[in-house]
Design an enzyme around this catalytic site. Structure first.
Site, short mmCIF file in Angstrom:
data_model
loop_
_atom_site.label_atom_id
_atom_site.label_comp_id
_atom_site.label_asym_id
_atom_site.label_seq_id
_atom_site.Cartn_x
_atom_site.Cartn_y
_atom_site.Cartn_z
NE ARG A 17 -5.88 -20.14 3.75
CZ ARG A 17 -4.85 -21.02 4.23
NH1 ARG A 17 -4.93 -22.18 3.86
NH2 ARG A 17 -3.79 -20.45 5.15
CE1 TYR B 192 1.06 -0.26 4.40
CE2 TYR B 192 0.08 1.82 4.50
CZ TYR B 192 0.79 0.86 4.87
OH TYR B 192 1.56 1.33 6.22
CE LYS C 48 3.20 2.87 3.32
NZ LYS C 48 3.27 3.14 4.58
CG LEU D 190 8.22 2.42 4.91
CD1 LEU D 190 7.97 1.13 3.92
CD2 LEU D 190 6.99 3.05 5.07
CD GLU E 57 9.78 1.59 10.52
OE1 GLU E 57 9.77 2.55 9.83
OE2 GLU E 57 9.66 0.49 10.08
NE ARG F 167 6.95 4.01 0.47
CZ ARG F 167 6.54 4.90 1.57
NH1 ARG F 167 7.31 5.00 2.48
NH2 ARG F 167 5.43 5.48 1.61
N1 PDD Z 1 2.79 4.83 7.38
N2 PDD Z 1 7.39 3.48 8.97
C1 PDD Z 1 6.44 2.89 9.13
C2 PDD Z 1 6.26 1.64 9.50
C3 PDD Z 1 5.02 3.45 8.11
O1 PDD Z 1 4.10 2.65 8.19
C4 PDD Z 1 5.26 4.72 7.91
C5 PDD Z 1 4.11 5.34 6.99
C6 PDD Z 1 6.25 5.57 7.83
C7 PDD Z 1 6.70 6.78 6.94
O2 PDD Z 1 6.57 6.78 5.71
P1 PDD Z 1 6.32 7.95 4.61
O3 PDD Z 1 6.92 9.09 5.22
O4 PDD Z 1 6.43 7.29 3.24
O5 PDD Z 1 4.64 8.20 4.97
C8 PDD Z 1 7.30 4.95 8.36
C9 PDD Z 1 1.50 5.39 6.84
C10 PDD Z 1 1.53 6.94 6.71
C11 PDD Z 1 0.30 4.60 7.18
O6 PDD Z 1 0.50 3.27 7.36
O7 PDD Z 1 -0.79 5.12 7.48
#
Ligand code: PDD
Length: 284
Positions: free
Chosen positions: A100, A33, A147, A204, A179, A52
């Protein structure tokens, strides 16, 4: 009020949108996503999110359902149809429906879903007051650079934070912060250096992170990309997180310990300002 959402080629009222019960996103979390923020009706850092997404798809041998130009068109059309001035566009690609079986289908037909969410991103009360985080062990899988939609552990982390009266959790592995549950984590040392974990499979690769670090360097701030411990964070002058939905948001407490004087720090506030100015300017 019903939103218009996008599912596999169609713009539909949300109540009419359908995905198969055999979709591998549903059965195996076999999907990726992106979340792109919308400011002033425009998309922030769309190219970064697209790049990405393509990388995530490539790492999982998942075909891209449409090309980048079509993705931009769909994003813009959804923002327009839903009249979004400020908020986000959520996009999900899965390997699609198949009987499945753990093995990937030989000829997958990927599913593509997008929807919008209206949110107040620029004037967020959390950004003004700063957030409180707790620490939890990082028990996610080893490919956090992809992601994927397997977000149950991060959801558990947010719930653990909530139960303790905090806003979010920072995850820790081998003594070092990886993170936040849905954002990248930073500290500012007492001598003003911005420290955030270096890129690897452990985190990420945030699109906001890349932009913020670029702006920080352009503003002559010192940036160190390296792991930091929780102890170092608790003794830092400031802490903050970045993501598409939080931009730069100060962290004022970690595990009950006030960071700095317990209010949003100067560097975090300045970086938020620079980021918001710059990203609004180049939004598409
Ligand atoms: N999340 N690390 C993780 C685990 C994340 O899920 C996200 C983003 C980030 C920051 O990435 P970016 O700057 O590209 O948004 C770091 C999104 C916002 C979400 O899951 O809603």
């Amino acid at each position: 009020m019903s939103r218009t959402v996008y599912v596999n080629g169609e713009f539909l009222p949300e109540e009419d949108a359908k995905i198969s019960v055999f979709d591998r996103g549903f059965l195996f979390a076999d999907g990726v996503y992106e979340v792109t923020s919308v400011l002033g009706g425009k998309l922030v850092d769309f190219d970064g999110h697209c790049a990405r997404l393509n990388r995530s798809l490539g790492e999982l041998d998942m075909p891209a359902p449409v090309d980048d130009a079509e993705l931009l068109r769909i994003h813009r059309e959804l923002v327009k149809q839903n009249g979004v001035e400020e908020g986000l566009v959520y996009l999900q690609v899965t390997r699609g429906p198949a009987d499945r079986d753990f093995a990937y289908p030989a000829e997958p037909v990927p599913s593509l879903v997008l929807f919008t969410q209206v949110m107040n991103l620029s004037e967020s009360p959390k950004a003004a007051a700063g957030i409180k985080v707790i620490s939890i062990e990082d028990l996610r899988w080893g490919r956090r650079d992809i992601k994927t939609v397997q977000l149950l552990y991060p959801a558990m982390g947010k719930m653990a934070a909530k139960a303790e009266g905090a806003d979010d959790a920072w995850m820790v592995e081998d003594g070092f912060v990886t993170e936040g549950t849905s954002n990248n984590a930073y500290i500012v040392t007492q001598d003003g250096r911005i420290v955030t974990r270096d890129l690897s499979n452990a985190i990420l690769h945030g699109i906001t992170r890349a932009a913020v670090l670029r702006f920080a360097r352009e503003a002559q701030m010192v940036v160190e990309e390296r792991p930091f411990t929780l102890e170092e964070a608790k003794e830092a002058a400031e802490a903050f997180v970045t993501s598409a939905t939080t931009f730069v948001t100060p962290v004022v407490e970690i595990d009950g310990v006030e960071i700095g004087d317990g209010t949003p720090g100067r560097v975090s506030r300045r970086l938020r300002e620079i980021y918001m100015d710059e990203c609004s300017r180049v939004a598409v």
